[in-house]
Design a protein around this motif. Structure first.
Motif, PDB file in Angstrom:
ATOM      1  N   GLY A 121      13.065  -9.849 -21.417  1.00 42.43           N
ATOM      2  CA  GLY A 121      12.694  -9.245 -22.680  1.00 42.43           C
ATOM      3  C   GLY A 121      11.315  -9.657 -23.147  1.00 42.43           C
ATOM      4  O   GLY A 121      11.055  -9.779 -24.343  1.00 42.43           O
ATOM      5  N   HIS A 122      10.402  -9.863 -22.205  1.00 41.44           N
ATOM      6  CA  HIS A 122       9.030 -10.267 -22.556  1.00 41.44           C
ATOM      7  C   HIS A 122       8.029  -9.370 -21.830  1.00 41.44           C
ATOM      8  O   HIS A 122       7.708  -8.299 -22.338  1.00 41.44           O
ATOM      9  CB  HIS A 122       8.801 -11.755 -22.257  1.00 41.44           C
ATOM     10  CG  HIS A 122       9.497 -12.254 -21.039  1.00 41.44           C
ATOM     11  ND1 HIS A 122       8.993 -12.093 -19.771  1.00 41.44           N
ATOM     12  CD2 HIS A 122      10.701 -12.892 -20.891  1.00 41.44           C
ATOM     13  CE1 HIS A 122       9.834 -12.615 -18.883  1.00 41.44           C
ATOM     14  NE2 HIS A 122      10.878 -13.098 -19.525  1.00 41.44           N
ATOM     15  N   THR A 153      18.017 -13.272 -23.799  1.00 41.49           N
ATOM     16  CA  THR A 153      16.769 -12.605 -24.162  1.00 41.49           C
ATOM     17  C   THR A 153      15.739 -13.621 -24.646  1.00 41.49           C
ATOM     18  O   THR A 153      16.083 -14.667 -25.184  1.00 41.49           O
ATOM     19  CB  THR A 153      17.010 -11.557 -25.250  1.00 41.49           C
ATOM     20  OG1 THR A 153      17.634 -12.185 -26.383  1.00 41.49           O
ATOM     21  CG2 THR A 153      17.910 -10.442 -24.744  1.00 41.49           C
ATOM     22  N   GLN A 155      13.355 -15.682 -26.707  1.00 46.73           N
ATOM     23  CA  GLN A 155      13.311 -16.108 -28.108  1.00 46.73           C
ATOM     24  C   GLN A 155      11.863 -16.444 -28.431  1.00 46.73           C
ATOM     25  O   GLN A 155      11.335 -17.447 -27.964  1.00 46.73           O
ATOM     26  CB  GLN A 155      14.232 -17.311 -28.327  1.00 46.73           C
ATOM     27  CG  GLN A 155      15.668 -17.089 -27.855  1.00 46.73           C
ATOM     28  CD  GLN A 155      16.349 -15.936 -28.554  1.00 46.73           C
ATOM     29  OE1 GLN A 155      16.468 -15.928 -29.777  1.00 46.73           O
ATOM     30  NE2 GLN A 155      16.814 -14.962 -27.785  1.00 46.73           N
ATOM     31  N   ARG A 156      11.217 -15.619 -29.217  1.00 45.28           N
ATOM     32  CA  ARG A 156       9.755 -15.684 -29.285  1.00 45.28           C
ATOM     33  C   ARG A 156       9.205 -16.604 -30.368  1.00 45.28           C
ATOM     34  O   ARG A 156       8.019 -16.943 -30.333  1.00 45.28           O
ATOM     35  CB  ARG A 156       9.196 -14.292 -29.511  1.00 45.28           C
ATOM     36  CG  ARG A 156       9.465 -13.722 -30.885  1.00 45.28           C
ATOM     37  CD  ARG A 156       8.787 -12.372 -31.059  1.00 45.28           C
ATOM     38  NE  ARG A 156       8.832 -11.951 -32.457  1.00 45.28           N
ATOM     39  CZ  ARG A 156       8.177 -10.909 -32.923  1.00 45.28           C
ATOM     40  NH1 ARG A 156       7.428 -10.192 -32.114  1.00 45.28           N
ATOM     41  NH2 ARG A 156       8.264 -10.574 -34.190  1.00 45.28           N
ATOM     42  N   GLU A 162       4.694 -15.575 -28.501  1.00 44.99           N
ATOM     43  CA  GLU A 162       5.300 -14.694 -29.492  1.00 44.99           C
ATOM     44  C   GLU A 162       4.558 -13.369 -29.643  1.00 44.99           C
ATOM     45  O   GLU A 162       5.160 -12.354 -30.007  1.00 44.99           O
ATOM     46  CB  GLU A 162       5.401 -15.398 -30.842  1.00 44.99           C
ATOM     47  CG  GLU A 162       4.075 -15.851 -31.436  1.00 44.99           C
ATOM     48  CD  GLU A 162       4.288 -16.600 -32.748  1.00 44.99           C
ATOM     49  OE1 GLU A 162       5.151 -16.181 -33.531  1.00 44.99           O
ATOM     50  OE2 GLU A 162       3.602 -17.611 -32.973  1.00 44.99           O
ATOM     51  N   VAL A 165       5.448  -9.811 -27.349  1.00 46.56           N
ATOM     52  CA  VAL A 165       6.522  -8.850 -27.583  1.00 46.56           C
ATOM     53  C   VAL A 165       6.518  -8.450 -29.052  1.00 46.56           C
ATOM     54  O   VAL A 165       6.698  -9.292 -29.934  1.00 46.56           O
ATOM     55  CB  VAL A 165       7.897  -9.447 -27.203  1.00 46.56           C
ATOM     56  CG1 VAL A 165       8.989  -8.384 -27.328  1.00 46.56           C
ATOM     57  CG2 VAL A 165       7.864 -10.004 -25.784  1.00 46.56           C
ATOM     58  N   ASP A 167       8.029  -6.347 -32.433  1.00 45.27           N
ATOM     59  CA  ASP A 167       9.379  -6.167 -32.951  1.00 45.27           C
ATOM     60  C   ASP A 167      10.060  -4.961 -32.315  1.00 45.27           C
ATOM     61  O   ASP A 167      11.274  -4.986 -32.057  1.00 45.27           O
ATOM     62  CB  ASP A 167       9.338  -5.995 -34.475  1.00 45.27           C
ATOM     63  CG  ASP A 167       9.021  -7.299 -35.198  1.00 45.27           C
ATOM     64  OD1 ASP A 167       9.264  -8.366 -34.602  1.00 45.27           O
ATOM     65  OD2 ASP A 167       8.521  -7.253 -36.334  1.00 45.27           O
ATOM     66  N   GLU A 169       9.707  -3.897 -29.343  1.00 45.86           N
ATOM     67  CA  GLU A 169       9.989  -4.126 -27.916  1.00 45.86           C
ATOM     68  C   GLU A 169      11.067  -5.180 -27.688  1.00 45.86           C
ATOM     69  O   GLU A 169      11.522  -5.354 -26.553  1.00 45.86           O
ATOM     70  CB  GLU A 169       8.701  -4.569 -27.204  1.00 45.86           C
ATOM     71  CG  GLU A 169       7.608  -3.511 -27.166  1.00 45.86           C
ATOM     72  CD  GLU A 169       6.311  -4.052 -26.591  1.00 45.86           C
ATOM     73  OE1 GLU A 169       5.716  -3.363 -25.755  1.00 45.86           O
ATOM     74  OE2 GLU A 169       5.908  -5.171 -26.984  1.00 45.86           O
ATOM     75  N   ARG A 170      11.476  -5.869 -28.713  1.00 44.29           N
ATOM     76  CA  ARG A 170      12.461  -6.928 -28.530  1.00 44.29           C
ATOM     77  C   ARG A 170      13.793  -6.332 -28.079  1.00 44.29           C
ATOM     78  O   ARG A 170      14.240  -5.311 -28.616  1.00 44.29           O
ATOM     79  CB  ARG A 170      12.645  -7.712 -29.831  1.00 44.29           C
ATOM     80  CG  ARG A 170      11.393  -8.418 -30.287  1.00 44.29           C
ATOM     81  CD  ARG A 170      11.616  -9.240 -31.530  1.00 44.29           C
ATOM     82  NE  ARG A 170      12.269 -10.498 -31.232  1.00 44.29           N
ATOM     83  CZ  ARG A 170      12.381 -11.505 -32.096  1.00 44.29           C
ATOM     84  NH1 ARG A 170      11.898 -11.380 -33.318  1.00 44.29           N
ATOM     85  NH2 ARG A 170      12.964 -12.629 -31.752  1.00 44.29           N
ATOM     86  N   THR A 172      17.499  -5.303 -27.766  1.00 48.47           N
ATOM     87  CA  THR A 172      18.565  -5.164 -28.759  1.00 48.47           C
ATOM     88  C   THR A 172      19.863  -5.760 -28.216  1.00 48.47           C
ATOM     89  O   THR A 172      19.950  -6.130 -27.034  1.00 48.47           O
ATOM     90  CB  THR A 172      18.799  -3.688 -29.085  1.00 48.47           C
ATOM     91  OG1 THR A 172      19.275  -3.027 -27.884  1.00 48.47           O
ATOM     92  CG2 THR A 172      17.514  -3.017 -29.562  1.00 48.47           C
TER      93      THR A 172
END
Length: 265
Positions: A121-122, A153, A155-156, A162, A165, A167, A169-170, A172
């Motif tokens: 998720g990055h 996933t 954790q940014r 941070e 990615v 919001d 693109e994070r 779900t």
């Protein structure tokens, strides 16, 4: 131990002032006092760091740590096992994809059980997530040493990645559950799939039991890695038992090797 803990997950930085012998002394000291207590410690990048520091082959480092009391190696530092991604995440120099896999290969050949992980998720593509699972699956076919697969996933918060990615693109909760289900289908040679309530929260962690997971993980007396990235979830034995029963399943406490400890009727 006094409050019921049976295992320590020990991971940290790559400290140039702590040689291999320091870890050997630490593990022996713990095992001499508490021989049944399990040490699930030192991720593959840390093993590689100790190999470079001691100028010993990875296999010899693991063999010495095992003799000192190391029970198993956690899957930390896997992130995504694709070097393009690892270079963007600045973890390539700690361990390339091949190097991470070789630590696990050597551990398995020495009779040690380990876990595998995926942090996504990055900056990776969906295809690279599949490539990660493929490499885990192929090594498992070769060695049969992974006892569980755990994905979570990115954790940014509180780290220098941070801004990678947005919001939008994070991942779900749907993305997480889909990935969980795919991992259970594709990694059919890995016995257990663990739900990551630590990063996803208790509700999604519970629902993951319907998407291929058979393990809610531990209660965790103390946790300071994920919480440092801005995500803090806590639970109790009673809550885990309740959540599992609510899914129509039977809660069973197991040790780190998945041997039965207690069945909750």
């Amino acid at each position: 131990i006094a409050v019921g803990g049976g295992q320590l997950l020990l991971q940290g930085g790559h400290n140039p002032d702590l040689p291999l012998q320091w870890y050997e002394d630490l593990f022996r000291a713990v095992k001499q006092r508490y021989p049944e207590f399990k040490l699930h410690a030192l991720s593959p990048p840390e093993v590689i760091h100790l190999s470079r520091l001691s100028q010993l082959p990875v296999r010899d480092v693991i063999d010495r740590l095992k003799a000192a009391g190391l029970d198993s190696i956690p899957g930390g530092g896997a992130e995504i096992l694709v070097d393009r991604v690892r270079k963007l995440l600045n973890c390539y120099n700690k361990a390339s994809a091949d190097e991470w896999l070789d630590v696990m290969r050597q551990a398995h050949r020495l009779g040690m059980s380990t876990t595998a992980t995926m942090m996504y998720g990055h900056v990776e593509t969906v295809e690279e997530r599949v490539e990660h699972m493929r490499r885990i699956r192929e090594l498992q076919d070769e060695t049969h040493g992974f006892r569980a697969f755990i994905s979570w996933t990115f954790q940014r918060d509180g780290n220098r990645l941070e801004d990678l990615v947005s919001d939008d693109e994070r991942p779900t909760s749907f993305d997480y559950l889909l990935t969980q289900a795919v991992s259970r289908i594709y990694l059919d040679n890995v016995p257990h799939i663990q739900s990551s309530w630590v990063t996803q929260g208790m509700k999604v962690g519970q629902v993951a039991l319907g998407f291929g997971a058979d393990d809610m993980g531990s209660v965790m007396i103390e946790e300071n890695v994920v919480s440092a990235a801005g995500t803090t979830h806590r639970t109790t034995t009673e809550e885990l038992v309740h959540l599992i029963k609510a899914m129509g399943k039977t809660p069973v406490q197991r040790d780190t090797l998945y041997r039965e400890v207690r069945v909750f009727g």
